[in-house]
Design an enzyme around this catalytic site. Sequence first.
Site, short mmCIF file in Angstrom:
data_model
loop_
_atom_site.label_atom_id
_atom_site.label_comp_id
_atom_site.label_asym_id
_atom_site.label_seq_id
_atom_site.Cartn_x
_atom_site.Cartn_y
_atom_site.Cartn_z
N PHE A 229 53.57 -14.94 2.90
CA PHE A 229 52.27 -14.94 2.21
C PHE A 229 52.39 -15.06 0.69
O PHE A 229 51.51 -14.62 -0.04
CB PHE A 229 51.46 -13.68 2.59
CG PHE A 229 51.29 -13.52 4.07
CD1 PHE A 229 50.53 -14.44 4.79
CD2 PHE A 229 51.89 -12.47 4.76
CE1 PHE A 229 50.38 -14.32 6.18
CE2 PHE A 229 51.75 -12.35 6.14
CZ PHE A 229 50.99 -13.27 6.84
N ARG A 311 46.26 -22.10 -11.69
CA ARG A 311 45.52 -22.45 -10.47
C ARG A 311 44.16 -21.75 -10.45
O ARG A 311 43.17 -22.31 -10.00
CB ARG A 311 46.33 -22.14 -9.21
CG ARG A 311 45.74 -22.75 -7.94
CD ARG A 311 46.70 -22.69 -6.75
NE ARG A 311 47.59 -23.83 -6.69
CZ ARG A 311 47.34 -24.98 -6.05
NH1 ARG A 311 46.19 -25.16 -5.42
NH2 ARG A 311 48.20 -25.96 -6.05
N ARG A 343 49.03 -16.05 -1.13
CA ARG A 343 48.15 -17.01 -0.46
C ARG A 343 46.90 -17.34 -1.29
O ARG A 343 46.02 -16.49 -1.47
CB ARG A 343 47.75 -16.44 0.90
CG ARG A 343 47.35 -17.49 1.92
CD ARG A 343 47.21 -16.85 3.28
NE ARG A 343 47.09 -17.83 4.34
CZ ARG A 343 47.07 -17.52 5.63
NH1 ARG A 343 47.17 -16.26 6.01
NH2 ARG A 343 46.96 -18.45 6.54
N GLU A 724 46.65 -22.07 2.93
CA GLU A 724 45.97 -21.13 2.04
C GLU A 724 44.44 -21.25 2.02
O GLU A 724 43.75 -20.24 1.90
CB GLU A 724 46.48 -21.32 0.60
CG GLU A 724 47.94 -20.98 0.41
CD GLU A 724 48.45 -21.51 -0.92
OE1 GLU A 724 48.69 -22.73 -1.02
OE2 GLU A 724 48.58 -20.71 -1.86
#
Length: 779
Positions: A229, A311, A343, A724
Site C-alpha cells: 500500500f 501529486r 495508495r 490506487e
Amino acid sequence: MGAVGKDIPHDSAVTHVTGESVFLDDVAPLSGELLAGIVPSPFAHGRLKRLDISKALQVPGVVSILTHADVPGHNRFGPAVKDEDLLVIEEAVFLGQPLAVIGATSQEALEAARKAVIVEMEELPPIFGIDEAAAANSFIGAPRYIRRGDVDAALASSHRIVEGDVEIGGQEHFYLESNISIVVPGEQGQMTVHSSTQHPSEVQMMVAEVLGVPFNHVVCICKRMGGGFGGKETQAAQPAMMAALIARRTGRPVRFVYSKDDDMRYTGKRHPFKAWYKLGLDAQNRITALDARLYSNGGCSTDLSFAVLERAMLHSDNAYFLPAVRIEGRVCRTNLPSNTAFRGFGGPQGVAMIEAALQDAAVALGVDPLDLRQRNAYSDADARNVTHYGQVIRNNVLPELFSTLRAESDYDARRAEITAFNDASPTHLKGLAVSPVKFGISFTRRTMNQANALVNVYQDGSVLVSTGATEMGQGVYTRIRQVVADELGIPLDQVLTAPTSTDKNNNTSPTAASAGTDLNGAAALDACRKIRERMSVVAAGMLGRPEEGLTAEPARITFDAGLVFDTRAPQRSLSFVDVCCQAYEQRVSLGERGFYATPGVDFNRDTGKGSPFLYYTNGIACSEVLIDRFTGEMSVSRVDLIMDVGKPLNPGIDRGQVVGGFIQGMGWCTTEELVYGPKGQLLSYSPTTYKIPNISDVPPVFNVRFLDNPNSDVSLHRSKAVGEPPLLLGLSAWLAVKDALRYASRGGAVPKLRLPATGEAILLALESLPEPAPAVALG
Ligand code: MTE
Ligand code: MOS
C-alpha cells in the site's frame, strides 16, 4: 481463446487460502541465523549524550551490537535526498529512531540486550503538528507552486467567494505482513537480501551504500508482500540495511522483522495535510478561481514528501475545470517517523481539499452539491478540458460518469427521501454525496516510467517471466502471465512469473503509482515479440516445403492456442513446443530482454506545467450514511460506484482492487485515526485502538460496475491502471457526513468536519450546533 480480459484467479489465490503461500517470516530459520532489532530513541527529539553497550554485549545470546560508528558505508540515506540517519549519530529526530542495532540468537536475548543498553539523552523540544511546524518555520525544502491565470483578478470579479480550511488525517498502511528482511551474506562482501519490498532496486542500492560495496554485490529478492500500500516503497529499506550491517559484521544470516505494534509506531504513514482554500464562483455557479495552500506533515526527513505533495497539487482539480489557479505546497518538518507513500500518493489529500471546498460552496449557494459538481466537471465544450498544469484531457468520460451514476443510484429520488427523513427523525440523520475521481497515471518523475523484463522459453514450451514488478496482492504477477501467454499464443498454465529479483531485472522502478502492470506488462510484451520473431523464422522453415510447392513466410506466422501456423495455411500447424525444440536445435535464442519507456510524458517542476500523465483512470461513487444524532455513530448504508478502467485486463482482480480500494479510502475518511500522546508516542498503535473497516463495515448495498470504455488507445490492451484510483472514491462517505451536517444545521452555519469523520468528530460537530427550537410546542 486469450487470457487477457478474463477472470483469471490470482495466482496465489488457492495457496493464500490453504496457507501454502510463503511470506518471509514463514521461512524456517537458516543455519546460524541471528535476529536483529533496534535500540529505539526514547525521545522524539533528543541529543544523545551517552550510549553504553558494554553490559548488553555480555547478555547470553547477544552476538553483535552496532552503532553509527560501525557503518562501513553511508549512514545517511533517503530515496530522493539523503537526509536521514539510519543509526543516530547525535540528534534523534523521531521517537524510536534506532540508536543501535543488535544481533542475537533469540528474541529473549534481543529484549534483554535492549534493556541492558545504557542510553543517556537530553530531551529537546519536539514539533508534531502542521500548525506548530508552520509557526516555527519548520519546513523541508522550498515551497512549490502551480499557477494558472490571474487568480487575484478572477477572485475580485467573482460573484461569490467561499473560504475555508480542512484538516486531513494520516493513515496507517496496516499491511498484514510487517516490514521484514532476511539477509544472507555470501563470499567477498556479497549479500543476498530477501525483502518484503515494493522496490527491490532501491533496497539493493541502499544496502550496497550502507555497506560501502558496489551495487552488483547485492541481490534483492521479493517473492511477494503481505500488502504494501505504499508503505514498502521506500521504508522496506531500513530493516534490510540493519540486517545487512549485522550480517556483514558476523558473517551469519540475519532476520529483521518488526512486530505489528513496532511497525505501526516506527514507520511512516500517509501524510496528514492541512489545506486552506478560497474558491471563486460566477453567477452561473461556475468556478472562476481556486487559491489554495496545501501543507503536509512530512515527518523527520524528505523521503517521498515532495513527490507526494506534487501529486496532491496536481490532483487539486480532481474532476473540475479551474480557469484560474494558485496552489502553494509546503512540506512541514516534524519529529515523527518520515511520512511516505500511501495508495493515492497525495492525490487523495488534494482531492479532499477541492471536494471540501465544493461541498461548502454548495451550502453557501444553496444548491444541490451534485448539481454544482456536475456543472463544473471537465467537458470538451468551450475548451474546458485543460488541467491547471496544462495537460489536455483526452477521451473525457467524466460527464458520462456523472449522468450515469446520477440515474443508476436514483440520486434525485433519494435526495428527496433523505430530506423528508431528516425533517422527521428526532434520532437519526442521513447524508448523501457523490464524488468523482480522475487519477493521473504515470510517475510524475519522467525517468521512473521505464521497465525491463526477462522472458525465458524452455524446451518443453514452458515460459518463465521476470520483471521489476512486485506482487503485493494486487495481482500484477497474474496480469503479466496473461499478457505473456496471449503474446506467445499459449495456454496460461504454461507461463509462470518468477520472484522479482535485481539480478534478473536491473534499475527497476518501484511497483507504485498503479503503473506496475502498464510498465512491466509492456516490457514483457516487448520481449515476447522479439522471441516470436525469431521463432517465426524457425517455424517458417519447418512449414515450408518448396519441393511440395508449400511455402511459409515468417511475417505470416501466427501463434495461437498453443499452435504455430502460416495464416495462409492454418490447417498445417506446428505445436509451440515443437518450434521451441527446433529453435534450440538450430541454436536460436529462446530468451529475451524486453524494455518499455512510457512515451511522451513530461512535467516541469519549476514551471508547474506539462503533461505528466499518459492517461487518466476515472470513477465516481455515491455514498449514503446514517448517523445516530446522540452518539455520532455512523455507518455507510449504500454505495453505488462506477469505474472506468478501460478494458479491464482481469475484471475479477480489478474488481477486487476497486472494492478494496474504496473500503480502504472509506476507512481513511471515517474511522482510522492516528492519535499521539504529548511525547509523540503513537497511542493508536495496534488493531485494538486503530480502527480499520472490517467485514461488517462494508456497505450492505454496494453496487460496483465498470464503465464500458474501450477508448484508451495508448495503454496495454486498452486497459487502465486500477490500483490506487478507487481509494479516492472513499471520500464520498466523508462528504455524505458533511451533507448530513448540512441538514442538522437547519440553514445555519454548518460545523467544520475534520477528516476522518470518526464518531467522536461527528458528535463534536453536532454538539457545536445551537439547540434547535422544538418543532412542536409542548403543553
Ligand atoms: N492491492 C493489494 N491487495 N495490496 C497492496 O499492497 N497496493 C496499492 C494497489 N493495490 C496494494 C494493492 C498501491 S499503493 C499501488 S501503487 C498499486 O496497488 C501497485 O500495484 P500496481 O501498480 O500493479 O497496480
Ligand atoms: Mo502506491 S502509494 O504508489 O505504492
